[in-house]
Design a protein around this motif. Structure first.
Motif, PDB file in Angstrom:
ATOM      1  N   ASP A 161      -8.770   0.859  -6.381  1.00  0.00           N
ATOM      2  CA  ASP A 161      -7.486   1.561  -6.514  1.00  0.00           C
ATOM      3  C   ASP A 161      -6.508   1.136  -5.423  1.00  0.00           C
ATOM      4  OD1 ASP A 161      -8.353   2.887  -8.732  1.00  0.00           O
ATOM      5  OD2 ASP A 161      -8.887   4.738  -7.681  1.00  0.00           O
ATOM      6  N   VAL A 162      -7.006   1.035  -4.198  1.00  0.00           N
ATOM      7  CA  VAL A 162      -6.141   0.624  -3.093  1.00  0.00           C
ATOM      8  C   VAL A 162      -5.690  -0.826  -3.303  1.00  0.00           C
ATOM      9  CG1 VAL A 162      -6.021   0.180  -0.618  1.00  0.00           C
ATOM     10  CG2 VAL A 162      -7.138   2.246  -1.460  1.00  0.00           C
ATOM     11  N   SER A 198       2.318  -5.226   3.767  1.00  0.00           N
ATOM     12  CA  SER A 198       1.250  -4.988   2.794  1.00  0.00           C
ATOM     13  C   SER A 198       0.088  -5.956   3.013  1.00  0.00           C
ATOM     14  CB  SER A 198       1.795  -5.119   1.370  1.00  0.00           C
ATOM     15  OG  SER A 198       2.165  -6.454   1.081  1.00  0.00           O
ATOM     16  N   GLU A 251      -3.758  -4.888   4.077  1.00  0.00           N
ATOM     17  CA  GLU A 251      -4.912  -5.368   3.320  1.00  0.00           C
ATOM     18  C   GLU A 251      -5.903  -6.067   4.244  1.00  0.00           C
ATOM     19  OE1 GLU A 251      -5.822  -7.878  -0.789  1.00  0.00           O
ATOM     20  OE2 GLU A 251      -3.915  -8.144   0.257  1.00  0.00           O
ATOM     21  N   GLN A 305      -5.347  -2.367  -6.122  1.00  0.00           N
ATOM     22  CA  GLN A 305      -4.368  -2.384  -7.206  1.00  0.00           C
ATOM     23  C   GLN A 305      -2.989  -1.932  -6.710  1.00  0.00           C
ATOM     24  OE1 GLN A 305      -5.423   0.067 -10.552  1.00  0.00           O
ATOM     25  NE2 GLN A 305      -3.635  -0.523 -11.746  1.00  0.00           N
ATOM     26  N   ASN A 306      -2.983  -0.893  -5.870  1.00  0.00           N
ATOM     27  CA  ASN A 306      -1.709  -0.386  -5.353  1.00  0.00           C
ATOM     28  C   ASN A 306      -1.037  -1.396  -4.420  1.00  0.00           C
ATOM     29  OD1 ASN A 306      -1.857   2.042  -6.729  1.00  0.00           O
ATOM     30  ND2 ASN A 306      -2.928   3.085  -5.066  1.00  0.00           N
ATOM     31  N   ILE A 307      -1.824  -2.088  -3.615  1.00  0.00           N
ATOM     32  CA  ILE A 307      -1.253  -3.104  -2.729  1.00  0.00           C
ATOM     33  C   ILE A 307      -0.692  -4.263  -3.545  1.00  0.00           C
ATOM     34  CG2 ILE A 307      -1.827  -4.859  -1.014  1.00  0.00           C
ATOM     35  CD1 ILE A 307      -3.684  -2.888   0.303  1.00  0.00           C
ATOM     36  N   ASP A 308      -1.412  -4.672  -4.570  1.00  0.00           N
ATOM     37  CA  ASP A 308      -0.918  -5.741  -5.443  1.00  0.00           C
ATOM     38  C   ASP A 308       0.360  -5.308  -6.154  1.00  0.00           C
ATOM     39  OD1 ASP A 308      -3.011  -7.338  -4.721  1.00  0.00           O
ATOM     40  OD2 ASP A 308      -4.225  -6.907  -6.501  1.00  0.00           O
ATOM     41  N   LEU A 309       0.412  -4.046  -6.574  1.00  0.00           N
ATOM     42  CA  LEU A 309       1.601  -3.527  -7.240  1.00  0.00           C
ATOM     43  C   LEU A 309       2.793  -3.521  -6.287  1.00  0.00           C
ATOM     44  CD1 LEU A 309       2.666  -2.278  -9.874  1.00  0.00           C
ATOM     45  CD2 LEU A 309       2.063  -0.037  -8.959  1.00  0.00           C
ATOM     46  N   LEU A 310       2.550  -3.097  -5.047  1.00  0.00           N
ATOM     47  CA  LEU A 310       3.610  -3.096  -4.041  1.00  0.00           C
ATOM     48  C   LEU A 310       4.127  -4.512  -3.802  1.00  0.00           C
ATOM     49  CD1 LEU A 310       5.280  -1.758  -1.783  1.00  0.00           C
ATOM     50  CD2 LEU A 310       3.303  -2.047  -0.265  1.00  0.00           C
ATOM     51  N   ARG A 324       6.209  -5.656  -6.767  1.00  0.00           N
ATOM     52  CA  ARG A 324       7.535  -5.023  -6.834  1.00  0.00           C
ATOM     53  C   ARG A 324       8.481  -5.603  -5.784  1.00  0.00           C
ATOM     54  NH1 ARG A 324       5.560  -3.690 -10.907  1.00  0.00           N
ATOM     55  NH2 ARG A 324       5.598  -1.641 -11.924  1.00  0.00           N
TER      56      ARG A 324
END
Length: 238
Positions: free
Chosen positions: A55-56, A41, A45, A58-63, A66
């Motif tokens: 949005d991207v 990830s 980035e 945010q999704n990378i941070d979420l990944l 997790r």
């Protein structure tokens, strides 16, 4: 002449072997791909550069969040499996000294209300310290106070010492009193607090191992009190 191992001894050796294999799998084989995902990830980035859309991003941070949580859960699972297998030295223990050591691990804004005297006895020092640490840190994590306070009490009866660790936090629903001792259960959403919900489950496993019991209830401060019993003499252990 060869001798055949006693069945109980052979079974114990087999269980120990299985445990060692499990520990290796958890600590190595499961963590490695998780770290690889986290690294991947970061590389994605970096490759995308500064033109990363919100949005991207945010999704990378979420990944990343997790995968970090999953790694913490794996570590907690490993600690849970080792709870009654490591740090088993039996030595004289001063609970007052234990709490003094744990005080240094707590945030400076946390107050401690202690009785004038605390027990001294011979037991599993590091195990008792781990239980006290988990309960006290749990009280600090789940609080809505700027200056939370932890209240410690104890009494001795029928060969058992019962400790009560109370907080003045926000409390928990009555239907969660049993659930909080389950592995990975948290009253608050895991996204809201940096916790995986393992401390009290590990504490319960240790307390039951020494022959004690543990429970939670509401208290007069508006928070939660965790009571746990512990043998006052090592001879009372099974």
């Amino acid at each position: 002449m060869t001798t055949t191992p006693h069945p109980c001894l052979a079974e114990k050796e087999q269980l120990q072997k299985e445990f060692e294999e499990f520990s290796y799998i958890v600590s190595h084989d499961l963590k490695a791909p998780i770290r690889a995902i986290s690294n991947l990830s970061a590389w994605i980035e970096e490759d995308l550069g500064e033109d990363l859309s919100p949005d991207v991003k945010q999704n990378i941070d979420l990944l990343r969040n997790r995968t970090a949580r999953l790694e913490r859960m794996i570590e907690a699972l490993l600690q849970f499996s080792r709870a009654t297998r490591t740090d088993m030295e039996i030595v004289p223990v001063s609970v007052s000294e234990l709490i003094d050591e744990l005080r240094d691990e707590l945030p400076e804004n946390v107050g401690l209300n202690l009785p004038e005297e605390l027990p001294e006895f011979i037991t599993y020092k590091l195990k008792l310290k781990q239980v006290l640490r988990n309960i006290m840190q749990n009280a600090v994590t789940f609080t809505d106070k700027n200056q939370p306070c932890i209240f410690v009490a104890w009494y001795q009866q029928d060969g058992m010492i019962t400790f009560s660790i109370a907080d003045d936090g926000q409390g928990i629903p009555e239907d969660a009193y049993e659930k909080i001792f389950s592995l990975f259960y948290t009253v608050s959403p895991k996204d809201a607090l940096d916790t995986v919900g393992a401390g009290l489950a590990i504490s319960k496993k240790i307390v039951q191992f020494v022959g004690g019991s543990i429970r939670a209830e509401a208290n007069q401060h508006g928070g939660t009190t965790v009571h746990f019993s512990w043998p006052s003499s090592i001879q009372t252990l099974n």
